[in-house]
Design an enzyme around this catalytic site. Structure first.
Site, PDB file in Angstrom:
ATOM      1  N   LYS A 102       0.832  -1.204   0.000  1.00  0.00           N
ATOM      2  CA  LYS A 102       0.000   0.000   0.000  1.00  0.00           C
ATOM      3  C   LYS A 102       0.864   1.251   0.000  1.00  0.00           C
ATOM      4  CE  LYS A 102      -1.409   2.079   3.644  1.00  0.00           C
ATOM      5  NZ  LYS A 102      -2.055   2.709   4.821  1.00  0.00           N
ATOM      6  N   ARG A 160      -8.172  -0.927   5.243  1.00  0.00           N
ATOM      7  CA  ARG A 160      -7.370   0.149   4.655  1.00  0.00           C
ATOM      8  C   ARG A 160      -5.997  -0.358   4.213  1.00  0.00           C
ATOM      9  NH1 ARG A 160      -5.707   3.896   8.229  1.00  0.00           N
ATOM     10  NH2 ARG A 160      -4.826   4.946   6.429  1.00  0.00           N
TER      11      ARG A 160
END
Length: 425
Positions: free
Chosen positions: A22, A405
């Site tokens: 990420k 997330r």
């Protein structure tokens, strides 16, 4: 609101695919703003933060397409609107990474001050200071950073910039901006994380001139324009480290496909010192543990610090291992001031933990017992999942939107390895 229901006690066995990072994907998506050419990113993780960044870029006018899973094509033409609105930025602090590329290419930008995790103050003053040294003028009004070039300038200007602290997003923002600045830029005290290095290699493939990649001193010679690129996002070292800790706690044997060992030296060394069996293999890592951490593993003290030191993003996960291993240990957090919010939740599960300022004192216990717990941030949520896997009985982890997330399909990957875990409403 989704929750995870976990029944502990199952060893983990099999193979797990480590997703793209990420923390590399987000700046690399923003790097598409530097060129009108097509940027193709492969190995993109399916995460909420990634979806939010894509939504932000589309709102500016970037054409974003995804013809296959984990792959995106981005085209940022010259008709872009260099505006990052509060409604899209407030959920994710990495949105500030649009500031440098927009200012470098278009000469002006309006970017909302970021939101995101609540694990501590992470100011953007280093970003602003560096861009101002390159010829920008930035003022903050009504929650927005209004950036433009100083009168008389047509482009950002190269500069020597020394940040007051090591900042990953600050390094990335200034690095991207410097690629299109006029002249030479030297970034001192630059972050050395693998995600920064991956971004730099992508920029070089786009035509940037960068030296000192992977060091604390990065030298950039600005170019007139950058071209499109096809780039594969580096594997997520934090996801890999999380699975290593999970296997160490639960027992079993797992191959972590595409994990990059050289990005995880500090974590691997601590796990080896604990007594966990880890082998560096071609295309990944193999980990094996007995499932009796209190009998077979010895707790290890550690101190979080910038790469290549022990990462703050692995502090919570390793604390679970210390909580069920034999002996006492001391965990010192030096990066973020509020990153012990998971401690009280671990105590609910039976861990013996005490906080003294920036230090957590851990005394290993033979077992944990399941309970209802609540995630407070991304890595805390992963920590509580690991604790649930090793605890006796049922553990219900609430507020797992934090988990989504930063971890792609974590419960599905764990279930494929033999964990008793399901997502419930």
């Amino acid at each position: 609101m989704d929750q995870l229901l976990i029944k502990g006690g199952n060893p983990l066995r099999g193979e797990v695919q480590i997703s793209g990072a990420k923390n590399a994907t987000l700046p690399e998506l923003c790097a598409s703003l530097l060129t009108s050419g097509e940027v193709v990113l492969d190995n993109v993780p399916e995460l909420q933060d990634v979806a939010n960044m894509v939504k932000l870029l589309r709102s500016m006018g970037v054409v974003v397409q995804s013809s296959k899973q984990h792959s995106y094509s981005l085209v940022a033409n010259d008709a872009l609107t260099p505006l990052a609105s509060y409604e899209l930025v407030k959920t994710m602090r990495a949105s500030v990474l649009a500031l440098g590329p927009l200012l470098a290419r278009f000469g002006h930008a309006k970017v909302s001050l970021p939101g995101g995790c609540v694990i501590g103050s992470r100011p953007v003053d280093q970003h602003i200071k560096g861009l101002e040294a390159m010829g920008a003028q930035i003022k903050v009004e009504h929650g927005y950073m209004l950036a433009s070039l100083k009168p008389g300038l047509e482009r950002l200007q190269g500069a020597r910039i020394t940040t007051d602290m090591v900042t990953v997003t600050g390094t990335e923002n200034l690095l991207m901006a410097a690629c299109l600045a006029q002249g030479e830029t030297i970034l001192e005290n630059a972050a050395q994380e693998p995600e920064v290095t991956d971004l730099a290699h992508m920029l070089v493939a786009m035509g940037a001139k960068i030296e000192g990649i992977g060091t604390s001193r990065i030298h950039v010679t600005g170019v007139e324009s950058l071209r499109g690129v096809h780039h594969r996002v580096v594997s997520d070292r934090i996801e890999a480290g999380t699975f290593l800790c999970a296997v160490a706690c639960t027992g079993g044997e797992v191959f972590l496909k595409d994990a990059v060992p050289e990005h995880m030296d500090a974590v691997i060394e601590k796990l080896l010192a604990c007594g966990v069996h880890i082998e560096r293999q071609e295309r990944g890592l193999f980990v094996k543990a007995s499932g009796r951490p209190f009998d077979d593993l010895k707790a290890q003290s550690f101190r979080t610090t910038e790469y290549p030191g022990f990462p703050t993003d692995m502090q919570a996960q390793f604390m679970v291992l210390n909580a069920v291993a034999s002996g006492s240990s001391k965990v010192t957090e030096t990066i973020f001031e509020n990153r012990f919010m998971h401690v009280n939740e671990l105590v609910r599960l039976g861990a013996n933990l005490q906080i003294d300022g920036k230090v957590a004192l851990v005394q290993g216990v033979p077992s944990l017992s399941g309970a209802d717990v609540m995630a407070t941030d991304l890595r805390a949520s992963a920590c509580l999942v690991i604790a649930g896997l090793v605890a006796q009985g049922e553990t219900r982890v609430q507020r797992i939107y934090h988990l989504d997330r930063g971890y792609e399909a974590m419960e599905a990957k764990l279930r494929a390895l033999g964990a008793d875990i399901e997502r419930i409403k």
